[in-house]
Design an enzyme around this catalytic site. Sequence first.
Site, mmCIF file in Angstrom:
data_model
loop_
_atom_site.group_PDB
_atom_site.id
_atom_site.type_symbol
_atom_site.label_atom_id
_atom_site.label_comp_id
_atom_site.label_asym_id
_atom_site.label_seq_id
_atom_site.Cartn_x
_atom_site.Cartn_y
_atom_site.Cartn_z
ATOM 1 N N ASP A 105 2.517 -0.799 11.945
ATOM 2 C CA ASP A 105 2.492 -2.124 12.577
ATOM 3 C C ASP A 105 3.803 -2.890 12.418
ATOM 4 O OD1 ASP A 105 2.262 -2.396 9.859
ATOM 5 O OD2 ASP A 105 0.702 -3.923 9.920
ATOM 6 N N GLY A 156 0.825 -1.217 0.000
ATOM 7 C CA GLY A 156 0.000 0.000 0.000
ATOM 8 C C GLY A 156 0.855 1.262 0.000
ATOM 9 N N ASP A 214 5.028 -5.075 5.973
ATOM 10 C CA ASP A 214 5.557 -6.396 6.339
ATOM 11 C C ASP A 214 5.600 -7.368 5.165
ATOM 12 O OD1 ASP A 214 2.790 -6.645 6.354
ATOM 13 O OD2 ASP A 214 2.784 -8.110 7.988
ATOM 14 N N ASP A 266 -0.006 1.943 8.618
ATOM 15 C CA ASP A 266 -0.528 1.150 9.742
ATOM 16 C C ASP A 266 0.325 1.211 11.015
ATOM 17 O OD1 ASP A 266 -2.491 0.371 7.960
ATOM 18 O OD2 ASP A 266 -1.499 -1.511 7.442
ATOM 19 N N ARG A 312 -5.388 -2.245 9.219
ATOM 20 C CA ARG A 312 -5.367 -3.704 9.002
ATOM 21 C C ARG A 312 -5.592 -4.423 10.331
ATOM 22 N NH1 ARG A 312 -3.577 -6.258 4.254
ATOM 23 N NH2 ARG A 312 -2.473 -4.401 3.588
ATOM 24 N N THR A 324 4.351 2.361 5.592
ATOM 25 C CA THR A 324 2.955 1.923 5.717
ATOM 26 C C THR A 324 2.239 2.844 6.698
ATOM 27 O OG1 THR A 324 1.458 0.225 6.619
ATOM 28 C CG2 THR A 324 3.709 0.148 7.408
ATOM 29 N N ARG A 357 0.828 -5.122 -5.478
ATOM 30 C CA ARG A 357 0.961 -6.341 -4.671
ATOM 31 C C ARG A 357 1.071 -7.455 -5.714
ATOM 32 N NH1 ARG A 357 -0.715 -4.229 0.414
ATOM 33 N NH2 ARG A 357 -2.513 -2.848 0.326
HETATM 34 O O1 F6P Z 1 -1.584 -1.438 4.792
HETATM 35 C C1 F6P Z 1 -2.206 -0.245 4.452
HETATM 36 C C2 F6P Z 1 -3.694 -0.450 4.248
HETATM 37 O O2 F6P Z 1 -4.273 0.789 3.891
HETATM 38 C C3 F6P Z 1 -4.429 -1.057 5.440
HETATM 39 O O3 F6P Z 1 -4.686 -0.120 6.467
HETATM 40 C C4 F6P Z 1 -5.665 -1.614 4.784
HETATM 41 O O4 F6P Z 1 -6.171 -2.703 5.521
HETATM 42 C C5 F6P Z 1 -5.136 -2.079 3.444
HETATM 43 O O5 F6P Z 1 -3.926 -1.373 3.201
HETATM 44 C C6 F6P Z 1 -6.080 -1.862 2.285
HETATM 45 O O6 F6P Z 1 -5.486 -2.430 1.167
HETATM 46 P P1 F6P Z 1 -5.972 -2.138 -0.338
HETATM 47 O O7 F6P Z 1 -5.552 -0.746 -0.701
HETATM 48 O O8 F6P Z 1 -5.256 -3.171 -1.137
HETATM 49 O O9 F6P Z 1 -7.449 -2.275 -0.329
#
Ligand code: F6P
Length: 322
Positions: free
Chosen positions: A130, A11, A103, A128, A172, A126, A72
């Site tokens: 985390d 992300g 991660d 998050d 997340r 990120t 991804r």
């Molecule tokens: O890891 C960053 C994040 O924005 C999380 O907070 C969320 O769960 C996820 O990515 C959403 O992913 P995507 O943009 O692939 O929907």
Amino acid sequence: MKRIGVFTSGGDAPGMNAAIRAVVRTGTAHGLEVIGIRRGYAGMIEGDFVPLGPRDVANTLQRGGTILLTARSAEFKTPEGRAKAAENLRRAGLDGLVCIGGDGSYRGALKLLEEHHIPVVGAPGTIDNDLYGTDFTIGFDTAVNTALDAIDRIRDTAASHERVFFIEVMGRHAGFIALEVGIAGGAEVIVLPEDPLPASVCAEVISQSSAKGKRSSIVVVAEGGYEGGAEALARDVKACSGIEARVTVLGHIQRGGSPTAIDRVLASRLGAGCVDALLSGASGVAVGEVDGEIRLTPFREAVERRKDINRKKYELAKVLAL
Ligand code: F6P
């Protein structure tokens, strides 16, 4: 070491460009050639590489998203995909890599190192927050401020209409964003994955707030804090207590935007720290900032150890919601 690659993965997070810029300019200052790899691991497999000089990263410090694009990649999860990526890296003459991501990105970097012996270090990018081995990740502060701005606006409406609002924030499986904005936004309840709250307890706290004279309430829900998120929690609260509420899911608005000064400085330090780490012969490590100092943490530890929320802050949030 003569030529290094830099890529963003997973992300996007505000401050990734500041980190890329720092890698390019610090690398150049040390006489290295820097190559940008576009679309993260997907671009590595396709051989989508671009040379980056100091002028190529001009005016990127203040921009959200990532100029190198991100993705991804499912193919990179296969040994064949990783072999293709490694072959492209070798052909491009890259002696080291800087991975900016979360991660999943670190896990990919670890595979490259273990299977193909490519020196790689990482910077935590990120929203998050985390990742173990750094007090804060690049993008977290900006995401918190973006979410807070939204919560302040919703608070106006909640107060004017004497309503209860459930606001879902990202993160997340972690509650860092929720806890921070919960305190900064004066939430009556904060629902975190680190301390899951049954709907009945949430309803009880809202009722008590109302009994204490509060005419509106804000419940901040981390996306991983309740099965089905804020919508499901609001529905279950209504079912067990009759409390009516509005729900706002902030979503991807939290990922974009111009990085705060805190994120720009953090990203600049960590990007430069990655180049320094590679030049010192380090590999397989995440570069973080702990208590204001640059700290190197093995990738495996960074992804396997869980960083806990600050429990004292969580207790404080409950007291301040009195
Ligand atoms: O890891 C960053 C994040 O924005 C999380 O907070 C969320 O769960 C996820 O990515 C959403 O992913 P995507 O943009 O692939 O929907």
